[in-house]
Design a protein around this motif. Structure first.
Motif, PDB file in Angstrom:
ATOM      1  N   UNK A   1       0.821  -1.202   0.000  1.00 32.57           N
ATOM      2  CA  UNK A   1       0.000   0.000   0.000  1.00 32.57           C
ATOM      3  C   UNK A   1       0.856   1.253   0.000  1.00 32.57           C
ATOM      4  N   UNK A   2       0.351   2.311  -0.606  1.00 32.81           N
ATOM      5  CA  UNK A   2       1.128   3.550  -0.691  1.00 32.81           C
ATOM      6  C   UNK A   2       0.336   4.807  -0.378  1.00 32.81           C
ATOM      7  N   UNK A   3      -0.997   4.777  -0.423  1.00 36.46           N
ATOM      8  CA  UNK A   3      -1.788   6.003  -0.342  1.00 36.46           C
ATOM      9  C   UNK A   3      -2.488   6.111   1.008  1.00 36.46           C
ATOM     10  N   UNK A   4      -2.198   7.201   1.745  1.00 34.35           N
ATOM     11  CA  UNK A   4      -2.803   7.468   3.047  1.00 34.35           C
ATOM     12  C   UNK A   4      -3.742   8.662   2.932  1.00 34.35           C
ATOM     13  N   UNK A   5      -4.914   8.561   3.545  1.00 35.81           N
ATOM     14  CA  UNK A   5      -5.872   9.659   3.519  1.00 35.81           C
ATOM     15  C   UNK A   5      -6.183  10.110   4.943  1.00 35.81           C
ATOM     16  N   UNK A   6      -6.062  11.408   5.190  1.00 39.77           N
ATOM     17  CA  UNK A   6      -6.348  11.967   6.497  1.00 39.77           C
ATOM     18  C   UNK A   6      -7.005  13.328   6.330  1.00 39.77           C
ATOM     19  N   UNK A   7      -7.087  14.107   7.415  1.00 41.35           N
ATOM     20  CA  UNK A   7      -7.654  15.455   7.367  1.00 41.35           C
ATOM     21  C   UNK A   7      -7.176  16.221   8.582  1.00 41.35           C
ATOM     22  N   UNK A   8      -7.295  17.547   8.517  1.00 39.87           N
ATOM     23  CA  UNK A   8      -6.824  18.368   9.631  1.00 39.87           C
ATOM     24  C   UNK A   8      -7.848  18.479  10.750  1.00 39.87           C
ATOM     25  N   UNK A   9      -8.921  17.668  10.679  1.00 36.09           N
ATOM     26  CA  UNK A   9      -9.934  17.723  11.752  1.00 36.09           C
ATOM     27  C   UNK A   9     -10.288  16.343  12.298  1.00 36.09           C
ATOM     28  N   UNK A  10      -9.493  15.311  11.972  1.00 34.96           N
ATOM     29  CA  UNK A  10      -9.805  13.949  12.450  1.00 34.96           C
ATOM     30  C   UNK A  10      -9.216  13.707  13.827  1.00 34.96           C
ATOM     31  N   UNK A  11      -9.954  13.260  14.819  1.00 36.41           N
ATOM     32  CA  UNK A  11     -11.412  13.188  14.822  1.00 36.41           C
ATOM     33  C   UNK A  11     -11.883  14.098  15.957  1.00 36.41           C
ATOM     34  N   UNK A  12     -12.152  15.370  15.607  1.00 37.54           N
ATOM     35  CA  UNK A  12     -12.430  16.396  16.612  1.00 37.54           C
ATOM     36  C   UNK A  12     -13.668  16.100  17.444  1.00 37.54           C
ATOM     37  N   UNK A  13     -14.582  15.268  16.924  1.00 41.32           N
ATOM     38  CA  UNK A  13     -15.849  15.008  17.611  1.00 41.32           C
ATOM     39  C   UNK A  13     -15.724  13.954  18.714  1.00 41.32           C
ATOM     40  N   UNK A  14     -14.568  13.301  18.813  1.00 40.65           N
ATOM     41  CA  UNK A  14     -14.337  12.357  19.901  1.00 40.65           C
ATOM     42  C   UNK A  14     -14.011  13.129  21.175  1.00 40.65           C
ATOM     43  N   UNK A  15     -14.579  12.701  22.295  1.00 41.93           N
ATOM     44  CA  UNK A  15     -14.327  13.393  23.558  1.00 41.93           C
ATOM     45  C   UNK A  15     -12.836  13.517  23.826  1.00 41.93           C
ATOM     46  N   UNK A  16     -12.374  14.739  24.101  1.00 34.36           N
ATOM     47  CA  UNK A  16     -10.979  14.980  24.416  1.00 34.36           C
ATOM     48  C   UNK A  16     -10.094  15.206  23.216  1.00 34.36           C
ATOM     49  N   UNK A  17     -10.641  15.074  21.994  1.00 32.28           N
ATOM     50  CA  UNK A  17      -9.833  15.232  20.780  1.00 32.28           C
ATOM     51  C   UNK A  17      -9.859  16.681  20.295  1.00 32.28           C
ATOM     52  N   UNK A  18      -8.880  17.038  19.496  1.00 32.43           N
ATOM     53  CA  UNK A  18      -8.782  18.397  18.954  1.00 32.43           C
ATOM     54  C   UNK A  18      -8.892  18.437  17.431  1.00 32.43           C
ATOM     55  N   UNK A  19      -8.661  17.305  16.769  1.00 37.32           N
ATOM     56  CA  UNK A  19      -8.580  17.268  15.308  1.00 37.32           C
ATOM     57  C   UNK A  19      -7.157  17.121  14.817  1.00 37.32           C
ATOM     58  N   UNK A  20      -6.184  17.265  15.723  1.00 31.65           N
ATOM     59  CA  UNK A  20      -4.769  17.104  15.362  1.00 31.65           C
ATOM     60  C   UNK A  20      -4.359  15.636  15.224  1.00 31.65           C
ATOM     61  N   UNK A  21      -5.114  14.758  15.855  1.00 36.52           N
ATOM     62  CA  UNK A  21      -4.630  13.414  16.191  1.00 36.52           C
ATOM     63  C   UNK A  21      -4.180  12.567  14.996  1.00 36.52           C
ATOM     64  N   UNK A  22      -4.991  12.461  13.975  1.00 31.56           N
ATOM     65  CA  UNK A  22      -4.644  11.577  12.859  1.00 31.56           C
ATOM     66  C   UNK A  22      -3.372  12.036  12.157  1.00 31.56           C
ATOM     67  N   UNK A  23      -3.314  13.312  11.791  1.00 29.23           N
ATOM     68  CA  UNK A  23      -2.121  13.823  11.124  1.00 29.23           C
ATOM     69  C   UNK A  23      -0.887  13.682  12.011  1.00 29.23           C
ATOM     70  N   UNK A  24      -1.041  13.942  13.301  1.00 27.72           N
ATOM     71  CA  UNK A  24       0.104  13.873  14.213  1.00 27.72           C
ATOM     72  C   UNK A  24       0.632  12.451  14.333  1.00 27.72           C
ATOM     73  N   UNK A  25      -0.250  11.467  14.400  1.00 29.26           N
ATOM     74  CA  UNK A  25       0.186  10.066  14.468  1.00 29.26           C
ATOM     75  C   UNK A  25       0.926   9.683  13.188  1.00 29.26           C
ATOM     76  N   UNK A  26       0.376  10.073  12.045  1.00 35.36           N
ATOM     77  CA  UNK A  26       1.058   9.777  10.783  1.00 35.36           C
ATOM     78  C   UNK A  26       2.427  10.438  10.753  1.00 35.36           C
ATOM     79  N   UNK A  27       2.500  11.672  11.217  1.00 35.08           N
ATOM     80  CA  UNK A  27       3.780  12.378  11.238  1.00 35.08           C
ATOM     81  C   UNK A  27       4.813  11.671  12.097  1.00 35.08           C
ATOM     82  N   UNK A  28       4.399  11.185  13.255  1.00 36.83           N
ATOM     83  CA  UNK A  28       5.341  10.464  14.112  1.00 36.83           C
ATOM     84  C   UNK A  28       5.748   9.136  13.500  1.00 36.83           C
ATOM     85  N   UNK A  29       4.816   8.480  12.824  1.00 38.34           N
ATOM     86  CA  UNK A  29       5.156   7.223  12.146  1.00 38.34           C
ATOM     87  C   UNK A  29       6.136   7.478  10.999  1.00 38.34           C
TER      88      UNK A  29
END
Length: 312
Positions: free
Chosen positions: A36-64
């Motif tokens: 696999x080569x293609x990753x899809x994210x957004x700058x608001x995933x997943x802000x609707x989860x309690x305690x989340x800001x929307x940074x989480x998905x992109x930040x995890x990918x960045x650390x990986x």
């Protein structure tokens, strides 16, 4: 890196929230190992989860990416426009698609991802409060600056996409589209469970086929398990006579081909005449393995005909 013609896109909406970081890393590792080569994210995933800001998905990918030194092994797709500007608010407070919001959005995404560019940058939702020309020019500026390789529109009315492409002229213009689509087809007189989702229509498919330079990405292709699990609610829009006939067709083809219902549904999309890229979100590596296995399945002409005609 280019996007393969026939591939499964890994959706990362839950990374860092409903999928913990350790599991997210395992999924990303397995995805790359499986080709696999293609990753899809957004700058608001997943802000609707309690305690989340929307940074989480992109930040995890960045650390990986930093941990694995894997930036050149993947295509990164992220989005702007639907991040709330007020903590705890919803889409009524979305950042929108002004030049200012787009420029701030890309900088935030690049920082979290730890990269200097993304391959595809999407306008996540429409913003009719901003002149379309302003949005088009801001996106073109990102491509010219090398911060985005291409731009796409998600959940937009087809006429708005066409108007934006016309405004772009010979400059960078929308070349990727992202909408909801699966083998099961909903009624269009009944709302989907998620009001933010915009479903593929016959008009959109005709538009993609006729243009030649558009790639169609589709989310929710497996309806979050709804093709195989009775405990998953898919919504009243799918409550019509065509749904059981289509499910029966999927099961029959899966049984005779020795594959799974989900793999048949993904294969139907992968070989669609519109050249579809199915986007699959997973929370376990076993789910990912099943999705990638669809790439090894090629439906016969007779099987595809049966699937196409199941709801007629």
């Amino acid at each position: 890196m280019t996007i393969p013609q026939r591939t499964v896109v890994l959706g990362t909406l839950g990374f860092g929230t409903i999928v913990d970081e350790e599991t997210s890393f395992r999924i990303l590792d397995r995805f790359v190992e499986g080709g696999g080569t293609v990753l899809d994210t957004a700058n608001n995933y997943a802000f609707w989860i309690d305690g989340a800001t929307g940074d989480e998905s992109e930040a995890v990918i960045g650390r990986w990416l930093a941990s694995r030194k894997a930036r050149d092994q993947v295509v990164i797709s992220t989005k702007v426009g639907a991040r709330p500007t007020v903590p705890g608010a919803g889409l009524e407070a979305a950042e929108g698609l002004s030049e200012k919001a787009i420029r701030a959005g890309i900088e935030g995404s690049l920082r979290r991802l730890g990269t200097d560019r993304v391959e595809v940058y999407w306008t996540h939702i429409e913003d009719r409060s901003v002149p379309l020309a302003e949005t088009v020019e801001a996106l073109a500026g990102l491509v010219t600056a090398g911060k985005a390789g291409a731009v796409g529109a998600s959940n937009h009315a087809v006429w708005r996409v066409e108007r934006a492409r016309a405004l772009a002229g010979d400059g960078p213009r929308y070349s990727h589209l992202q909408y909801r689509y699966s083998y099961l087809q909903p009624r269009f007189d009944v709302p989907l469970l998620s009001s933010a989702h915009v479903h593929v229509t016959s008009e959109l498919l005709d538009y993609v086929r006729s243009e030649g330079d558009l790639r169609l990405w589709v989310y929710s292709p497996l309806l979050s398990g709804g093709l195989t699990r009775d405990d998953v609610e898919i919504g009243a829009a799918y409550n019509h006579p065509g749904t059981p006939r289509r499910l029966a067709a999927l099961r029959a083809v899966a049984q005779e081909s020795g594959t799974t219902v989900n793999q048949v549904a993904l294969s139907w999309l992968l070989d669609h005449e519109a050249g579809i890229l199915p986007l699959v979100g997973v929370s376990r590596t076993a789910q990912l393995d099943e999705a990638l296995g669809a790439l090894d399945l090629t439906l016969t002409a007779e099987q595809r005909k049966r699937l196409d005609e199941a709801a007629l």
